[in-house]
Design an enzyme around this catalytic site. Structure first.
Site, PDB file in Angstrom:
ATOM      1  N   ARG A  50      51.833 141.615  10.161  1.00 51.23           N
ATOM      2  CA  ARG A  50      51.972 140.218  10.585  1.00 51.23           C
ATOM      3  C   ARG A  50      50.802 139.379  10.058  1.00 51.23           C
ATOM      4  NH1 ARG A  50      50.142 139.317  15.250  1.00 51.23           N
ATOM      5  NH2 ARG A  50      51.224 141.014  16.298  1.00 51.23           N
ATOM      6  N   TYR A 102      65.964 115.031   6.635  1.00 55.29           N
ATOM      7  CA  TYR A 102      66.824 116.202   6.762  1.00 55.29           C
ATOM      8  C   TYR A 102      67.264 116.375   8.219  1.00 55.29           C
ATOM      9  CZ  TYR A 102      68.141 121.103   6.917  1.00 55.29           C
ATOM     10  OH  TYR A 102      68.818 122.266   7.139  1.00 55.29           O
ATOM     11  N   LYS A 199      65.744 126.538  -0.968  1.00 57.01           N
ATOM     12  CA  LYS A 199      66.417 125.652  -1.917  1.00 57.01           C
ATOM     13  C   LYS A 199      65.956 125.966  -3.348  1.00 57.01           C
ATOM     14  CE  LYS A 199      67.973 124.167   2.000  1.00 57.01           C
ATOM     15  NZ  LYS A 199      67.446 123.020   2.725  1.00 57.01           N
TER      16      LYS A 199
HETATM   17  C1  LIG Z   1      67.080 122.832   4.000  1.00 55.81           C
HETATM   18  C2  LIG Z   1      65.974 121.908   4.278  1.00 55.81           C
HETATM   19  C3  LIG Z   1      65.062 122.160   5.313  1.00 55.81           C
HETATM   20  C4  LIG Z   1      65.203 123.342   6.255  1.00 55.81           C
HETATM   21  O1  LIG Z   1      65.025 124.559   5.593  1.00 55.81           O
HETATM   22  P1  LIG Z   1      65.696 125.940   6.053  1.00 55.81           P
HETATM   23  O2  LIG Z   1      65.186 126.899   5.048  1.00 55.81           O
HETATM   24  O3  LIG Z   1      67.180 125.740   6.042  1.00 55.81           O
HETATM   25  O4  LIG Z   1      65.205 126.220   7.431  1.00 55.81           O
HETATM   26  C5  LIG Z   1      64.034 121.264   5.486  1.00 55.81           C
HETATM   27  N1  LIG Z   1      63.895 120.176   4.701  1.00 55.81           N
HETATM   28  C6  LIG Z   1      64.753 119.909   3.699  1.00 55.81           C
HETATM   29  C7  LIG Z   1      64.544 118.692   2.854  1.00 55.81           C
HETATM   30  C8  LIG Z   1      65.814 120.758   3.450  1.00 55.81           C
HETATM   31  O5  LIG Z   1      66.677 120.474   2.466  1.00 55.81           O
END
Ligand SMILES: *Cc1c(COP(=O)(O)O)cnc(C)c1O
Length: 381
Positions: A50, A102, A199
């Site tokens: 951790r 978001y 992403k």
């Molecule tokens: C998808 C997204 C998040 C959240 O991320 P996760 O990995 O789905 O928890 C936060 N900010 C933006 C701009 C995103 O596109």
């Protein structure tokens, strides 16, 4: 070991560690160990997973190098990264956030932080006077997103960083849309950069991950303390996948950005389309501001259809894009923001913000752009 003076394209490939120090292996092995032998009773570089793990260290070092931070942190999702960075705030503090952000961040800021005694004001951050006016004696931080999601508002990062410095506030920016390849917020005076690495950084729609970095050693120490205390850490295999994704970010993002530009231009000319939001278009209102702080338009665009009755047939007819609430993959992703990415936001708020039922978002992938266009065109008939 990589030298931090290398340019971004090189850093993406070699990252902080480009071979296993123990064996010379070309990738850092997936270290699944939960604990580490304390030779003679003394802890070495690693003591418990951790607190630190070589697989995770690789991506943590990578994001710090890419953003110009002193230290990086990897979490099991973008939301875990956002929540962990916002743990720098405590009960009684006030946070200023964008009104267009978001959906998951909106949910966390509007529904979780207040239960912890942290109040949040949502403002249009393109209006610098509105940002200044929202600052209260108990304000601690400004949370930012630019370009905003899904309406592509562009926030002046240098100006907000200057306001924040003057008033003693922290700045945190969600840099998911741009990635460090196109926008390096720490260089512009922002204190903390956050990514949903799910992403573009991961890039293959096969992983959830979040990253945070800062150039301030004192903030890094507090982020490290909280990460270890709270325990939301990116697992070893996911760290390996993320490191692998980061290696090809430049090739993927440049190809996707070029596709996004072509799709945006063709959508503008299509009779069924009311308007297109994309910083790469010549008549994009905040184009100069965007390109004063970012080196590319990115691979995401939104567009509004003229007629709401065309949304359902489009979503039924298109074959190539994944229809889903995500972005940043090698495959094109089509999102109906109203019902998907921004479903958590109440209808009245969406209407007030201008997020209409006719709004769609495309995260361009790296397919052949003519196949993508022919598919979209069929859907728009
Ligand atoms: C998808 C997204 C998040 C959240 O991320 P996760 O990995 O789905 O928890 C936060 N900010 C933006 C701009 C995103 O596109």
């Amino acid at each position: 070991m990589t030298d931090h003076t290398y340019r971004t394209a090189t850093l993406l490939v070699h990252q902080g560690r480009d071979r296993d120090p123990a064996t010379g292996a070309s990738t850092i092995p997936v270290y699944l160990a939960s604990t580490y032998h304390h030779t003679g009773g003394k802890s070495g570089e690693y003591d418990y997973a951790r607190s630190g793990n070589p697989s995770r260290d690789q991506v943590e070092e990578a994001i710090a190098l890419l953003e110009g931070g002193v230290r990086g942190f990897a979490y099991p999702s973008g939301m875990a990264a956002i929540g962990s960075a916002l743990a720098l705030l405590s009960s009684g503090d006030h946070l200023i956030a964008p009104d267009d952000l978001y959906g998951g961040s909106w949910r966390y800021l509007s529904q979780v932080l207040p239960t912890q005694g942290i109040s949040v004001t949502f403002v249009d951050q393109t209006d610098l006077d509105a940002v200044s006016a929202a600052i209260r004696p108990e304000s601690k931080a400004i949370f930012l997103e630019t370009p905003s999601n899904p309406l592509f508002k562009i926030v002046d990062l240098r100006a907000i960083a200057a306001i924040a410095k003057e008033r003693g506030l922290l700045t945190l920016l969600d840099n998911t849309f741009m990635t460090p390849l196109l926008q390096r917020p720490l260089d512009l005076g922002i204190d903390i950069t956050i990514h949903s690495a799910t992403k573009f950084l991961g890039g293959h729609s096969d992983l959830l991950a979040g990253l945070v970095t800062t150039a301030d050693p004192a903030l890094a120490k507090r982020l490290k303390f909280f990460q270890n205390a709270f325990g939301a850490v990116l697992p070893p295999f996911d760290s390996f996948l993320l490191s692998r994704g980061i290696k090809t970010l430049k090739l993927r993002l440049e190809a996707a950005q070029s596709n996004a530009t072509i799709l945006a231009e063709r959508l503008v000319a299509h009779p069924a389309v009311e308007r297109v939001y994309y910083p790469g278009l010549p008549d994009f209102a905040a184009r100069n501001l965007h390109f004063s702080q970012a080196s590319g338009a990115g691979a995401i665009l939104s567009f509004e259809l003229k007629d709401q009755t065309q949304v359902a047939p489009l979503l039924q007819r298109v074959k190539l894009p994944i229809i889903a609430p995500s972005l940043g993959g090698v495959e094109t992703i089509l999102t109906h923001c109203w019902s998907m990415s921004h479903a958590a936001i109440p209808v009245a708020t969406k209407q007030q913000l201008g997020i209409r039922e006719t709004l769609l978002r495309i995260s361009a992938g790296i397919e052949d752009v003519d196949d993508l266009w022919e598919d979209l065109e069929r859907g728009l008939k």
